[in-house]
Design a protein around this motif. Structure first.
Motif, PDB file in Angstrom:
ATOM      1  N   TYR A 246       0.834  -1.203   0.000  1.00  0.00           N
ATOM      2  CA  TYR A 246       0.000   0.000   0.000  1.00  0.00           C
ATOM      3  C   TYR A 246       0.868   1.252   0.000  1.00  0.00           C
ATOM      4  CZ  TYR A 246      -3.144   3.510   2.155  1.00  0.00           C
ATOM      5  OH  TYR A 246      -3.867   4.634   2.457  1.00  0.00           O
ATOM      6  N   LYS A 247       0.461   2.241  -0.831  1.00  0.00           N
ATOM      7  CA  LYS A 247       1.059   3.570  -0.759  1.00  0.00           C
ATOM      8  C   LYS A 247      -0.049   4.606  -0.913  1.00  0.00           C
ATOM      9  CE  LYS A 247       4.404   6.812  -2.602  1.00  0.00           C
ATOM     10  NZ  LYS A 247       5.376   7.137  -3.657  1.00  0.00           N
ATOM     11  N   ASN A 248      -0.189   5.445   0.073  1.00  0.00           N
ATOM     12  CA  ASN A 248      -1.277   6.413   0.098  1.00  0.00           C
ATOM     13  C   ASN A 248      -1.086   7.521  -0.945  1.00  0.00           C
ATOM     14  OD1 ASN A 248      -3.649   7.696   1.279  1.00  0.00           O
ATOM     15  ND2 ASN A 248      -2.198   9.253   2.005  1.00  0.00           N
ATOM     16  N   LEU A 249      -2.199   7.863  -1.626  1.00  0.00           N
ATOM     17  CA  LEU A 249      -2.199   8.964  -2.586  1.00  0.00           C
ATOM     18  C   LEU A 249      -3.252  10.010  -2.252  1.00  0.00           C
ATOM     19  CD1 LEU A 249      -1.748   7.119  -6.007  1.00  0.00           C
ATOM     20  CD2 LEU A 249      -0.022   8.384  -4.716  1.00  0.00           C
ATOM     21  N   GLY A 250      -4.134   9.699  -1.350  1.00  0.00           N
ATOM     22  CA  GLY A 250      -5.200  10.630  -0.992  1.00  0.00           C
ATOM     23  C   GLY A 250      -6.213   9.930  -0.106  1.00  0.00           C
ATOM     24  N   ALA A 251      -7.249  10.671   0.293  1.00  0.00           N
ATOM     25  CA  ALA A 251      -8.248  10.104   1.210  1.00  0.00           C
ATOM     26  C   ALA A 251      -8.984   8.931   0.602  1.00  0.00           C
ATOM     27  CB  ALA A 251      -9.242  11.197   1.624  1.00  0.00           C
ATOM     28  N   LYS A 252      -9.215   8.967  -0.699  1.00  0.00           N
ATOM     29  CA  LYS A 252      -9.991   7.922  -1.348  1.00  0.00           C
ATOM     30  C   LYS A 252      -9.192   7.160  -2.420  1.00  0.00           C
ATOM     31  CE  LYS A 252     -14.400  10.366  -0.800  1.00  0.00           C
ATOM     32  NZ  LYS A 252     -15.597  10.891  -1.514  1.00  0.00           N
ATOM     33  N   GLU A 253      -7.893   7.284  -2.367  1.00  0.00           N
ATOM     34  CA  GLU A 253      -7.099   6.656  -3.426  1.00  0.00           C
ATOM     35  C   GLU A 253      -5.737   6.218  -2.893  1.00  0.00           C
ATOM     36  OE1 GLU A 253      -5.323   7.839  -7.851  1.00  0.00           O
ATOM     37  OE2 GLU A 253      -6.843   9.095  -6.881  1.00  0.00           O
ATOM     38  N   PHE A 254      -5.274   5.086  -3.364  1.00  0.00           N
ATOM     39  CA  PHE A 254      -3.916   4.621  -3.041  1.00  0.00           C
ATOM     40  C   PHE A 254      -3.394   3.760  -4.180  1.00  0.00           C
ATOM     41  CE2 PHE A 254      -6.772   1.436  -1.240  1.00  0.00           C
ATOM     42  CZ  PHE A 254      -6.178   0.223  -1.563  1.00  0.00           C
ATOM     43  N   THR A 255      -2.102   3.567  -4.172  1.00  0.00           N
ATOM     44  CA  THR A 255      -1.457   2.678  -5.151  1.00  0.00           C
ATOM     45  C   THR A 255      -1.208   1.329  -4.503  1.00  0.00           C
ATOM     46  OG1 THR A 255      -0.365   4.487  -6.330  1.00  0.00           O
ATOM     47  CG2 THR A 255       0.599   2.301  -6.573  1.00  0.00           C
ATOM     48  N   LEU A 256      -1.569   0.295  -5.211  1.00  0.00           N
ATOM     49  CA  LEU A 256      -1.257  -1.070  -4.794  1.00  0.00           C
ATOM     50  C   LEU A 256      -0.177  -1.579  -5.741  1.00  0.00           C
ATOM     51  CD1 LEU A 256      -2.355  -3.145  -2.670  1.00  0.00           C
ATOM     52  CD2 LEU A 256      -3.598  -4.207  -4.573  1.00  0.00           C
ATOM     53  N   PHE A 257       0.933  -2.067  -5.217  1.00  0.00           N
ATOM     54  CA  PHE A 257       2.045  -2.441  -6.100  1.00  0.00           C
ATOM     55  C   PHE A 257       2.776  -3.689  -5.609  1.00  0.00           C
ATOM     56  CE2 PHE A 257       3.874   0.214  -2.854  1.00  0.00           C
ATOM     57  CZ  PHE A 257       5.160  -0.278  -2.633  1.00  0.00           C
ATOM     58  N   ARG A 258       3.550  -4.225  -6.502  1.00  0.00           N
ATOM     59  CA  ARG A 258       4.334  -5.419  -6.209  1.00  0.00           C
ATOM     60  C   ARG A 258       5.513  -5.478  -7.174  1.00  0.00           C
ATOM     61  NH1 ARG A 258       1.202 -11.000  -4.707  1.00  0.00           N
ATOM     62  NH2 ARG A 258       2.915 -12.016  -3.621  1.00  0.00           N
ATOM     63  N   ALA A 259       6.550  -6.192  -6.785  1.00  0.00           N
ATOM     64  CA  ALA A 259       7.741  -6.314  -7.635  1.00  0.00           C
ATOM     65  C   ALA A 259       7.655  -7.570  -8.493  1.00  0.00           C
ATOM     66  CB  ALA A 259       8.999  -6.367  -6.773  1.00  0.00           C
ATOM     67  N   ARG A 260       8.323  -7.502  -9.623  1.00  0.00           N
ATOM     68  CA  ARG A 260       8.397  -8.684 -10.486  1.00  0.00           C
ATOM     69  C   ARG A 260       9.772  -8.757 -11.132  1.00  0.00           C
ATOM     70  NH1 ARG A 260       5.337 -10.195 -16.144  1.00  0.00           N
ATOM     71  NH2 ARG A 260       5.703 -12.435 -16.055  1.00  0.00           N
ATOM     72  N   MET A 261      10.359  -9.942 -11.097  1.00  0.00           N
ATOM     73  CA  MET A 261      11.651 -10.163 -11.747  1.00  0.00           C
ATOM     74  C   MET A 261      11.417 -10.704 -13.152  1.00  0.00           C
ATOM     75  SD  MET A 261      14.345 -11.721  -8.965  1.00  0.00           S
ATOM     76  CE  MET A 261      13.228 -12.928  -8.265  1.00  0.00           C
ATOM     77  N   LYS A 262      11.980 -10.036 -14.138  1.00  0.00           N
ATOM     78  CA  LYS A 262      11.918 -10.566 -15.492  1.00  0.00           C
ATOM     79  C   LYS A 262      12.849 -11.760 -15.646  1.00  0.00           C
ATOM     80  CE  LYS A 262      10.800  -6.129 -17.684  1.00  0.00           C
ATOM     81  NZ  LYS A 262      11.242  -5.118 -18.680  1.00  0.00           N
ATOM     82  N   CYS A 263      14.025 -11.626 -15.054  1.00  0.00           N
ATOM     83  CA  CYS A 263      15.033 -12.690 -15.123  1.00  0.00           C
ATOM     84  C   CYS A 263      15.682 -12.880 -13.766  1.00  0.00           C
ATOM     85  CB  CYS A 263      16.071 -12.360 -16.188  1.00  0.00           C
ATOM     86  SG  CYS A 263      17.474 -13.501 -16.245  1.00  0.00           S
ATOM     87  N   CYS A 264      16.302 -11.808 -13.265  1.00  0.00           N
ATOM     88  CA  CYS A 264      16.988 -11.880 -11.978  1.00  0.00           C
ATOM     89  C   CYS A 264      16.693 -10.615 -11.172  1.00  0.00           C
ATOM     90  CB  CYS A 264      18.494 -12.061 -12.171  1.00  0.00           C
ATOM     91  SG  CYS A 264      19.251 -10.773 -13.174  1.00  0.00           S
ATOM     92  N   ALA A 265      17.221 -10.560  -9.960  1.00  0.00           N
ATOM     93  CA  ALA A 265      16.907  -9.458  -9.053  1.00  0.00           C
ATOM     94  C   ALA A 265      17.317  -8.097  -9.616  1.00  0.00           C
ATOM     95  CB  ALA A 265      17.586  -9.695  -7.706  1.00  0.00           C
ATOM     96  N   SER A 266      18.351  -8.067 -10.448  1.00  0.00           N
ATOM     97  CA  SER A 266      18.840  -6.788 -10.968  1.00  0.00           C
ATOM     98  C   SER A 266      17.889  -6.155 -11.981  1.00  0.00           C
ATOM     99  CB  SER A 266      20.217  -6.972 -11.604  1.00  0.00           C
ATOM    100  OG  SER A 266      20.145  -7.854 -12.711  1.00  0.00           O
ATOM    101  N   ASP A 267      16.979  -6.928 -12.562  1.00  0.00           N
ATOM    102  CA  ASP A 267      16.037  -6.345 -13.531  1.00  0.00           C
ATOM    103  C   ASP A 267      14.612  -6.306 -12.977  1.00  0.00           C
ATOM    104  OD1 ASP A 267      15.145  -8.938 -13.675  1.00  0.00           O
ATOM    105  OD2 ASP A 267      15.841  -9.303 -15.712  1.00  0.00           O
ATOM    106  N   THR A 268      14.507  -6.172 -11.667  1.00  0.00           N
ATOM    107  CA  THR A 268      13.200  -6.087 -11.024  1.00  0.00           C
ATOM    108  C   THR A 268      12.456  -4.832 -11.458  1.00  0.00           C
ATOM    109  OG1 THR A 268      13.975  -7.307  -9.089  1.00  0.00           O
ATOM    110  CG2 THR A 268      12.019  -5.951  -8.799  1.00  0.00           C
ATOM    111  N   VAL A 269      11.175  -4.992 -11.748  1.00  0.00           N
ATOM    112  CA  VAL A 269      10.321  -3.859 -12.098  1.00  0.00           C
ATOM    113  C   VAL A 269       9.138  -3.816 -11.137  1.00  0.00           C
ATOM    114  CG1 VAL A 269      10.972  -3.855 -14.531  1.00  0.00           C
ATOM    115  CG2 VAL A 269       9.030  -5.241 -13.766  1.00  0.00           C
ATOM    116  N   ILE A 270       8.519  -2.649 -11.030  1.00  0.00           N
ATOM    117  CA  ILE A 270       7.357  -2.476 -10.164  1.00  0.00           C
ATOM    118  C   ILE A 270       6.087  -2.518 -11.010  1.00  0.00           C
ATOM    119  CG2 ILE A 270       6.162  -0.915  -8.592  1.00  0.00           C
ATOM    120  CD1 ILE A 270       8.608  -2.162  -7.370  1.00  0.00           C
TER     121      ILE A 270
END
Length: 334
Positions: A246-270
Motif C-alpha cells: 500500500y502507498k497512500n495517494l489521498g483520502a480515497k485513493e492509493f497505489t497497490l504495487f508489487r515487484a516482479r523479476m523478469k530474469c533476476c533481481a537486478s532487472d526487477t520492475v514495479i
C-alpha cells in the motif's frame, strides 16, 4: 655405484598438480551443492525468476555428476603415478656396480726404481699406464625427466588465489545470503514519489463500468493490458483480486504495487494499479500488505512527454479492502 633414481626432482610439481585438481573438485562440488540447496530451500526466489529455478537444479545436479567423474579420474591418475614412482625406485636401480676388474699384470707395480727415483719405461715395460677412460665422466646420467613433469608447471599460489575468488559466492551462501527479497523501503524507492492522485488531475470522478465475467489476479495482466487496446477492452469490467503493498495517494485513493523479476533481481520492475474508493480510507500505512477486490477500469491520462497512456484502476468498496499479515519476502509476483 648403484644409482638410485628417485623422482624427488619433480615431486613438487606433481603435488601442486594434484593439489590444484583437488581444490577445483572441491569448489565445483560446492557450487553444485549450493545450486541444489538453494532450489530445495526456495531461496532462488530472491535472485531468479521462477522459470529459471528448474534449470538451476538440473545444472547443479549435472555439476555434481561431473565432479564425481573427475574425482574418480584423478584418483586413478594418482594411483598410476604412485605405481610409476614405485617402479623407478625399486626396479630402475640399473644394478651396474661397475666392478672394473682391471687386471694389470704388474703385481702392485714392483718396479725397479733408480736412485734418483726415475722410472724409465723401456720397450719391455708391459704394463698399461692405468688410462681407465670409462667414457661416462663420473657417471653423469643426465636423466632429464622433462617428460615426467607431465606438463604440470603450476604455481600453487595463483591456484589458491583463484580458488579463493571462486569460493567467495559459496561463502556468502553459507553466511545466509541471500536471505530475503527487496525490503519495503527499497520497493517504495523504486515506485518513486512522483505519482499524483487521479482526483488531483481531474480524473477522480470517472463513473463506474459495467460488470463483466472474469477474474484477474495478477498485476502483470493489468499492466500489459494498459498498452494493448484489445486487452483493455477484454479486461475492463472484470473483477480484480490483488494482493500488494500500500502507498497512500489521498483520502480515497492509493497505489497497490508489487515487484516482479523478469530474469533476476537486478532487472526487477514495479507493477502497480490505482485503487479508488467511494469513501475515505483510514488505518493504513505505507508498505502495509493489502488485499483488494474490485472492478477493473482503465483511465486515460498523459505521461510526462504528453503522450496518451492508460492507468489500470480498481474501484473497490471499503469492505473489500483488507490488511494482510504477509511474509515480507513474498514481495515478488510470480
Amino acid at each position: 655405484m648403484a644409482h638410485d633414481h628417485g623422482h624427488d626432482h619433480h615431486g613438487g610439481s606433481s603435488r601442486d598438480y594434484f593439489t590444484e585438481q583437488l581444490l577445483t573438485i572441491l569448489v565445483c562440488g560446492l557450487f553444485g551443492f549450493v545450486a541444489v540447496r538453494m532450489y530445495l530451500s526456495n531461496t532462488l526466489r530472491f535472485v531468479l525468476a521462477d522459470e529459471f529455478h528448474v534449470p538451476v537444479l538440473v545444472g547443479g545436479i549435472g555439476i555434481l555428476v561431473i565432479v564425481l567423474i573427475r574425482a574418480i579420474s584423478v584418483w586413478r591418475e594418482a594411483g598410476e603415478m604412485h605405481a610409476h614412482d614405485h617402479h623407478h625406485e625399486h626396479g630402475h636401480d640399473h644394478k651396474h656396480d661397475h666392478k672394473h676388474g682391471h687386471e694389470h699384470g704388474h703385481d702392485h707395480h714392483h718396479h725397479e726404481h733408480g736412485a734418483a727415483g726415475d722410472h724409465e719405461h723401456g720397450p719391455d715395460c708391459d704394463h698399461d699406464h692405468h688410462h681407465h677412460d670409462h667414457g661416462h665422466d663420473d657417471h653423469h646420467h643426465e636423466h632429464a625427466h622433462a617428460g615426467d613433469d607431465h606438463g604440470h608447471s603450476h604455481d600453487l599460489s595463483w591456484v589458491l588465489v583463484r580458488m579463493m575468488v571462486l569460493f567467495f559466492p559459496i561463502a556468502l551462501f553459507f553466511l545466509g545470503v541471500p536471505s530475503s527479497g527487496l525490503s519495503k523501503e527499497q520497493l517504495l524507492k523504486m515506485l518513486g514519489d512522483d505519482e499524483q492522485s487521479l482526483e488531483s488531475i481531474g480524473l477522480g470522478g470517472e463513473g463506474s463500468v459495467a460488470a463483466k465475467e472474469g477474474v484477474v489476479s495478477t498485476f502483470a495482466d493489468l499492466n500489459a493490458a494498459a498498452f494493448d487496446p484489445d486487452k483493455r477492452s477484454a479486461l475492463e469490467g472484470q473483477t480484480a483480486v490483488l494482493e500488494g503493498l500500500y502507498k497512500n495517494l489521498g483520502a480515497k485513493e492509493f497505489t497497490l504495487f508489487r515487484a516482479r523479476m523478469k530474469c533476476c533481481a537486478s532487472d526487477t520492475v514495479i507493477l502497480k494499479a490505482r485503487i479508488r474508493t467511494d469513501q475515505a480510507l483510514s488505518g493504513y500505512r505505507n508498505s502495509d500488505w493489502v488485499r483488494v477486490k474490485g472492478r477493473i477500469q482503465f483511465v486515460k491520462t498523459r505521461d510526462k512527454d504528453g503522450r496518451d497512456e492508460y492507468i489500470p484502476v480498481i474501484r473497490a468498496d471499503l469492505a473489500d479492502i483488507t490488511k494482510l499479515d504477509v511474509d515480507p519476502n513474498n514481495s515478488f509476483e510470480k
